[in-house]
Every structure is written in structure tokens, then in C-alpha cells.
Scaffold this active site. Structure first.
Site, mmCIF file in Angstrom:
data_model
loop_
_atom_site.group_PDB
_atom_site.id
_atom_site.type_symbol
_atom_site.label_atom_id
_atom_site.label_comp_id
_atom_site.label_asym_id
_atom_site.label_seq_id
_atom_site.Cartn_x
_atom_site.Cartn_y
_atom_site.Cartn_z
ATOM 1 N N ASP A 135 0.851 -1.186 0.000
ATOM 2 C CA ASP A 135 0.000 0.000 0.000
ATOM 3 C C ASP A 135 0.898 1.250 0.000
ATOM 4 O OD1 ASP A 135 -3.161 0.507 0.420
ATOM 5 O OD2 ASP A 135 -2.042 2.081 1.455
ATOM 6 N N TYR A 139 -3.148 11.070 0.164
ATOM 7 C CA TYR A 139 -3.680 10.868 -1.182
ATOM 8 C C TYR A 139 -3.684 12.182 -1.957
ATOM 9 C CZ TYR A 139 -5.294 6.253 0.358
ATOM 10 O OH TYR A 139 -5.348 4.970 0.822
ATOM 11 N N HIS A 145 -4.507 -7.991 0.017
ATOM 12 C CA HIS A 145 -3.788 -6.730 0.163
ATOM 13 C C HIS A 145 -2.997 -6.628 1.461
ATOM 14 C CE1 HIS A 145 -2.964 -2.544 -0.663
ATOM 15 N NE2 HIS A 145 -3.542 -2.153 0.453
#
Length: 413
Positions: free
Chosen positions: A183, A316, A371
Site C-alpha cells: 500500500d 492521497y 492486500h
């Protein structure tokens, strides 16, 4: 705030007033309606969120889990100065191996994870053995996550997160180390490889994000890619990627464009925060059987975090604004790279694509896993790390005099 050269021992200690406030908010939740037979198509199902909220309110014990975390993970804080951004107080886990020549390893989490992701792999990585190498492990809470202080100025991007990681390792005495992450940990460890390769001597990731080989850069890979048909597993990977980059991508569009607007809901509504994270825990794993306690502990770390849940989404925006996402495919050629492939990762590309990412010396493909590899498949992930850095591995002795073995614990060939 002056920079401190000493580690401050840390224990999580959420106040009674914070716990009381959470329970009050849980009592006041107004649930939305839901369409008949909606299932997961529209997001987190109402019945699941209602069940979790009821348990969070009257069955789940934060104090029990707080104690378990404190008893299991040796935690510290340290002040780290960041060029142009002042000093941030950083929370981290630091577990040394009993092996004197253990390899220093930095573990970097992402969203919606936290330092908790290191819990299952920590005892495996630090174990001493004649068969596999041992590691000194550091797992920080990224700035703005968990119990680390958040940046207060705009523009805190990937290279600032990498700077924090690198300075933390150096101040802990690890002038050379290896790194592992998925990630945001994948992005940040690649930033380490690009900017701080003098210190970060190798990187392993469980989230390779390569792109199709180009003839101008690598003729052999290009021809392999052009002439060899995709396998069934690769086709399934493309389907998984299409889902994530389509229906599964809405969260990222919001967090990378208007994180502050979303932040009001995440910070004020525990049900909203729970539903937002729970959806990812379910959709991003490979049929992992989350317990309600696991889910609520992961979410509680966000709810009780030092800066609040909104701070975790800003990375982000900063990465998109600074156009730093190209770091995921820009080759790193000066240090060894290793990749573990899990079929339910978010973007699953062929191995030939990942080999465009630089000096790839280790690859391992697995039949299951998603993930959150450190949490879902801890033994498999650690086995891959051991193979990469162990005796006979392609990154063995990447740090001089740090083989992962004591002289009296020589590896068996």
C-alpha cells in the site's frame, strides 16, 4: 519543539473521557436505509454495520485490546525533524532480535492499516535460527497515523514520509537497513530506494505495480510480453485490477481530491468511519475471516489516533497534487528489489511488468492472499523475506556484517 535523540517508551493510554464520548456517539447513530437484497453491491451492508456498532458499544473491550497491544509490541516515540516541515513526534514499534548480526528491517504500513500490521510477523522476523536469518524490526506509525504527530503544512508528500523513515532508522543506529511495505508502504519504500539508497539497501514489497515493458528500455522483456500469451492467473489478475480501478476506486478519488470534506464524517461519526474501513477490509482481502474484535481494533486505532482519522487521508491529496504517483513505476536499479505476488492484491499485473521496476532479484507467487499480506499471510510473507535475505538468497549480505545469523548459528545449507 527541540529534536530529542532519545527514545521515549510509549504505552497506549486512551482516556476514559474518549471512551465515554465514543459510546455516547454510538448511542446516537442514525443508520441509513438500505435497498432490498443490496448485499455488498452498494457498500458495507446495513446488518453488518449494525452488528459491529452494537458490539462496539456494549461487548467490545478496548481496554483489553489496548493492554494486549502494549504487552505485545514494544513502543516508543521520537522527535524527527523534517526539512521544511519542522519536527514531528513519531510513534514506532522497535523489537531487537537476540541475534547480534540481525538485519535491520523497516516495516511501512499503509491505509487503512497501521503499525498493528506488524503484530503477526514481528515474532517470526526476530526469531533466531540456524535455518533462516533474523531481523531487528522497526514499524512506525506514519505521520498522521496512529499515535504519530501529523504534518501541519501543505505539501507533505512521499519524499517527506521517506525522510521521516530514513531519519528514524539512522537515529536508532541503523545507518544501513532493508525495508518492506505494501500500500503506501510500497510507495514510500520506493521513495527510500530512489532518494536514500545509501541507507536503504534493499526493498521487498507485496504490492508490485509495474507497467507493460517497452522496447526502448528492455527488448527481451518486451518480446516476452508480446509473444507469450497471458496465463489464466494473469487474466484473473487483470480482472481484479479492472474491478479495483473501476468500482473499487471511488474511495481514492474522494481522498485524493477533497479529503477535508470526507474528514468531517470520519472524525465525527464512528459508524461512518467503521463502514468506510470495514468495506476495504472485506473487499481487499482473499476471503480472510475477520473477527469482529480484529475489525474494531483496527478501526479503534483510527478513532483514538493522535491526529484523528481525517489526517490519514491527506497523503492521497498530496501525492496526486505533486504528481508523485510515477514513483511506483520509475525503475530503481541501484539496490536489490524483491516482490511477493498475491492473487487478491488490488492491482495484479504479470511478472514481466514488475521486472520493469528495476533490479528485481527475488520473486515469489502465491495461490492465495490479498492486500494485507502481513496480517492475512504472515508466515508466507516472512518466508519470502527470509529467502530473499537469507543464506544463498539474492540479497544476502546486502548489509556488510549483517547476515542475520550469529557466528554460532551458521545457516544450514
Amino acid at each position: 519543539m527541540a529534536t530529542s535523540n532519545t527514545d521515549q517508551a510509549f504505552k497506549i493510554s486512551v482516556s476514559e473521557s474518549q471512551i465515554h464520548e465514543l459510546k455516547v456517539k454510538l448511542d446516537l447513530i442514525r443508520f441509513p436505509d438500505e435497498l432490498e437484497d443490496a448485499g455488498w453491491a452498494y457498500g458495507s451492508p446495513l446488518k453488518d454495520v449494525q452488528r459491529l456498532v452494537a458490539y462496539w458499544k456494549s461487548g467490545y473491550s478496548w481496554r483489553e485490546h489496548e493492554k494486549h497491544i502494549n504487552d505485545t509490541l514494544p513502543q516508543f516515540t521520537k522527535d524527527i525533524s523534517v526539512d521544511g516541515f519542522g519536527t514531528l513526534n513519531i510513534h514506532f514499534v522497535h523489537q531487537k532480535s537476540s541475534v547480534q548480526n540481525a538485519i535491520p528491517l523497516l516495516f511501512v504500513h499503509g491505509w487503512p492499516g497501521s503499525f498493528l500490521e506488524v503484530t503477526k510477523i514481528l515474532p517470526l522476523l526476530t526469531a533466531a535460527s540456524k535455518q533462516y536469518p533474523s531481523f531487528h524490526v522497526v514499524a512506525l506509525s506514519l505521520p498522521g497515523y496512529g499515535f504519530s504527530e501529523a504534518p501541519k503544512q501543505k505539501g507533505f508528500g512521499l519524499f517527506q514520509y521517506a525522510e521521516v523513515c530514513n531519519k528514524l532508522m539512522i537515529e536508532l543506529g541503523y545507518t544501513e537497513y532493508v525495508a518492506q511495505g505494501g500500500d503506501w508502504g510500497y510507495y514510500i519504500t520506493r521513495a527510500l530506494g530512489h532518494k536514500f539508497s545509501k541507507n536503504c539497501r534493499a526493498v521487498h514489497s507485496n504490492m508490485p505495480r509495474g507497467s507493460p515493458p517497452k522496447f526502448i528500455h528492455n527488448q527481451v522483456l518486451f518480446l516476452q510480453h508480446a509473444l507469450v500469451p497471458y496465463s489464466e492467473a494473469e487474466k484473473a489478475g487483470f480482472a481484479r485490477s479492472a474491478w479495483f480501478l473501476g468500482p473499487g476506486f471511488g474511495y481514492r478519488q474522494q481522498q485524493s481530491t477533497q479529503p477535508q470534506t470526507l474528514g468531517y464524517s470520519l472524525s465525527d461519526s464512528p459508524a461512518g468511519l467503521l463502514a468506510w474501513i470495514y468495506e476495504k477490509l472485506r473487499n481487499w482481502t482473499d476471503d480472510y475471516r475477520w473477527t469482529d474484535d480484529e475489525i474494531l481494533t483496527w478501526v479503534s486505532i483510527y478513532w483514538f489516533s493522535r491526529a484523528g482519522p481525517a489526517a490519514t487521508t491527506r497523503i492521497y491529496y498530496e501525492v496526486e497534487t505533486a504528481k508523485e504517483r510515477d514513483i511506483i513505476t520509475k525503475p530503481i536499479n541501484n539496490i536489490p528489489l524483491g516482490f511477493s505476488y498475491f492473487p487478491r492484491e488490488l492491482v495484479v499485473t504479470p511478472r514481466s511488468w514488475a521486472r520493469t521496476l528495476g533490479n528485481v532479484v527475488f520473486e515469489s507467487t502465491h495461490a492465495s492472499g490479498g492486500h494485507f499480506a502481513a496480517h492475512e499471510k504472515p508466515t508466507i510473507l516472512v518466508d519470502d523475506i527470509r529467502q530473499m535475505f537469507g543464506k544463498g538468497g539474492p540479497a544476502n549480505h546486502v548489509i556488510p556484517h549483517k547476515s542475520g545469523f550469529d557466528h554460532g548459528l551458521k545457516a544450514k545449507l
